[in-house]
Design a protein around this motif. Structure first.
Motif, PDB file in Angstrom:
ATOM      1  N   ASN A 150       0.824  -1.213   0.000  1.00 31.83           N
ATOM      2  CA  ASN A 150       0.000   0.000   0.000  1.00 31.83           C
ATOM      3  C   ASN A 150       0.860   1.265   0.000  1.00 31.83           C
ATOM      4  OD1 ASN A 150      -2.524   1.272  -0.135  1.00 31.83           O
ATOM      5  ND2 ASN A 150      -2.657   1.504   2.077  1.00 31.83           N
ATOM      6  N   SER A 151       1.980   1.222  -0.681  1.00 31.82           N
ATOM      7  CA  SER A 151       2.899   2.359  -0.691  1.00 31.82           C
ATOM      8  C   SER A 151       2.285   3.591  -1.351  1.00 31.82           C
ATOM      9  CB  SER A 151       4.195   1.983  -1.408  1.00 31.82           C
ATOM     10  OG  SER A 151       3.948   1.570  -2.743  1.00 31.82           O
ATOM     11  N   THR A 152       1.249   3.413  -2.148  1.00 36.12           N
ATOM     12  CA  THR A 152       0.567   4.540  -2.787  1.00 36.12           C
ATOM     13  C   THR A 152      -0.481   5.176  -1.883  1.00 36.12           C
ATOM     14  OG1 THR A 152      -1.116   3.066  -3.716  1.00 36.12           O
ATOM     15  CG2 THR A 152       0.828   3.515  -5.078  1.00 36.12           C
ATOM     16  N   GLY A 153      -0.972   4.426  -0.878  1.00 35.21           N
ATOM     17  CA  GLY A 153      -2.097   4.900  -0.078  1.00 35.21           C
ATOM     18  C   GLY A 153      -3.443   4.635  -0.721  1.00 35.21           C
ATOM     19  N   PHE A 154      -3.478   3.923  -1.841  1.00 36.46           N
ATOM     20  CA  PHE A 154      -4.731   3.636  -2.548  1.00 36.46           C
ATOM     21  C   PHE A 154      -5.678   2.795  -1.693  1.00 36.46           C
ATOM     22  CE2 PHE A 154      -7.360   1.123  -5.467  1.00 36.46           C
ATOM     23  CZ  PHE A 154      -7.794   2.077  -6.376  1.00 36.46           C
ATOM     24  N   THR A 155      -5.125   1.880  -0.891  1.00 34.95           N
ATOM     25  CA  THR A 155      -5.873   1.068   0.071  1.00 34.95           C
ATOM     26  C   THR A 155      -6.949   0.230  -0.613  1.00 34.95           C
ATOM     27  OG1 THR A 155      -5.536   2.920   1.619  1.00 34.95           O
ATOM     28  CG2 THR A 155      -6.906   1.105   2.379  1.00 34.95           C
ATOM     29  N   GLY A 156      -6.509  -0.569  -1.588  1.00 33.71           N
ATOM     30  CA  GLY A 156      -7.429  -1.467  -2.272  1.00 33.71           C
ATOM     31  C   GLY A 156      -7.973  -2.533  -1.345  1.00 33.71           C
ATOM     32  N   LEU A 157      -9.278  -2.764  -1.401  1.00 32.13           N
ATOM     33  CA  LEU A 157      -9.955  -3.721  -0.527  1.00 32.13           C
ATOM     34  C   LEU A 157     -10.595  -4.833  -1.349  1.00 32.13           C
ATOM     35  CD1 LEU A 157     -11.688  -1.304   2.004  1.00 32.13           C
ATOM     36  CD2 LEU A 157      -9.771  -2.834   2.467  1.00 32.13           C
ATOM     37  N   PRO A 158     -10.657  -6.040  -0.794  1.00 30.89           N
ATOM     38  CA  PRO A 158     -11.192  -7.202  -1.518  1.00 30.89           C
ATOM     39  C   PRO A 158     -12.693  -7.343  -1.337  1.00 30.89           C
ATOM     40  CG  PRO A 158     -10.254  -7.932   0.551  1.00 30.89           C
ATOM     41  CD  PRO A 158     -10.073  -6.432   0.503  1.00 30.89           C
ATOM     42  N   GLY A 159     -13.454  -6.512  -2.028  1.00 30.37           N
ATOM     43  CA  GLY A 159     -14.902  -6.492  -1.856  1.00 30.37           C
ATOM     44  C   GLY A 159     -15.643  -7.601  -2.567  1.00 30.37           C
TER      45      GLY A 159
END
Length: 305
Positions: A150-159
């Motif tokens: 998460n080095s970008t801060g995008f914070t992708g979640l597995p929805g």
């Protein structure tokens, strides 16, 4: 010289703060945002229940009804909004993407296939971009959530998704998001992240399945179009005592004036479209002006003579 440098640092910091760091949808939900390169993305999955024009997006629970939809619809994983909405957001079919009512907040849109590709290329290519975008740890992602920084801060979640058989699948395993780009009459491009690899893969998928949505700002960061500047004027600048703020027909902003150390000297609610501010008590020098509301904000320099 030291005082001047401190002033420049303070002005720069305030200008960065002036850029919007949240966006509000039609329902009033607030989302944190993150700038990656020249793109500004929502850090959270969309959970709005209305289009921008106020029209309700139907919450379709029955599987057969979902499969037959030829217009926009939403749902929640396992039809359980209480457990999943606040974390993973809603799942939408592709028809909400193409609806004239628009689903993202004003000034934002659903990213195209090309905008996703631009992001992935900036992060080193699709083979490793997902790792830099996934939330770290296994609170939401299944073990092992490989290569997640998460080095970008995008914070992708597995929805997860609502799949072809109208079954709910892959919660905790896959993050899947729509693009606004069609593949053909029955399919559109999507993006896919996985708990076992660092990929951010592109796939054409049927328009009637349910995926998550992230919105992106309309204009590149730093572009003239991306600022809320049109028709907003601060004059005279330099000023000798009275400052006029013309919001170009807008209302209900907050004006804040800082000195070079970031100390708030004047703060005033701008209820009307045109307001006059008394700056007689300010010493001659350079100041920072921020005009903001809960949706947007702009920074500018002010010279007092």
């Amino acid at each position: 010289m030291k005082t001047f440098l401190l002033f420049i640092v303070a002005i720069t910091a305030l200008m960065l703060q002036a850029r919007t760091q949240t966006v509000k949808d039609y329902d009033g939900n607030m989302y944190n945002t993150i700038v990656i390169g020249k793109q500004e993305w929502m850090k959270e999955n969309l959970r709005v229940t209305h289009y921008r024009n106020g029209v309700l997006i139907p919450n379709v629970i029955v599987a057969d009804q979902w499969a037959k939809l030829q217009k926009g619809g939403r749902c929640y994983y396992n039809n359980d909004s209480t457990a999943n909405d606040s974390i993973y957001g809603a799942l939408y079919n592709w028809y909400v993407v193409n609806d004239t009512g628009k689903i993202c907040a004003s000034g934002w849109h659903i990213p195209t296939h090309e905008e996703w590709t631009l992001l992935e290329n900036l992060l080193g290519g699709w083979e490793i971009a997902g790792g830099k975008m996934k939330e770290t740890g296994t609170l939401h992602w299944k073990t092992p959530n490989n290569d997640a920084t998460n080095s970008t801060g995008f914070t992708g979640l597995p929805g997860g998704m609502r799949g072809l058989g109208n079954t709910f699948e892959y919660l905790g395993e896959n993050g899947l998001w729509w693009t606004s780009t069609e593949y053909d009459a029955s399919a559109a491009w999507s993006r896919y992240q996985w708990y076992r690899q660092a990929v951010s893969d592109a796939n054409p998928v049927p328009k009637n399945i349910g995926l998550s949505i992230r919105c992106i700002r309309d204009y590149p960061v730093g572009s003239e179009q991306g600022r809320i500047q049109p028709n907003i004027q601060i004059y005279p600048n330099p000023s000798r005592g009275k400052l006029t703020i013309d919001l170009g027909g807008r209302q209900n902003f907050t004006l804040t004036i800082y000195n070079g150390l970031g100390v708030v000297l004047i703060q005033k609610e701008l209820v009307n479209s045109i307001s006059e501010i008394d700056v007689n008590n300010l010493a001659s020098g350079l100041y920072m002006v921020k005009i903001s509301n809960e949706i947007m904000s702009i920074g500018n320099k002010l010279i007092v003579e």
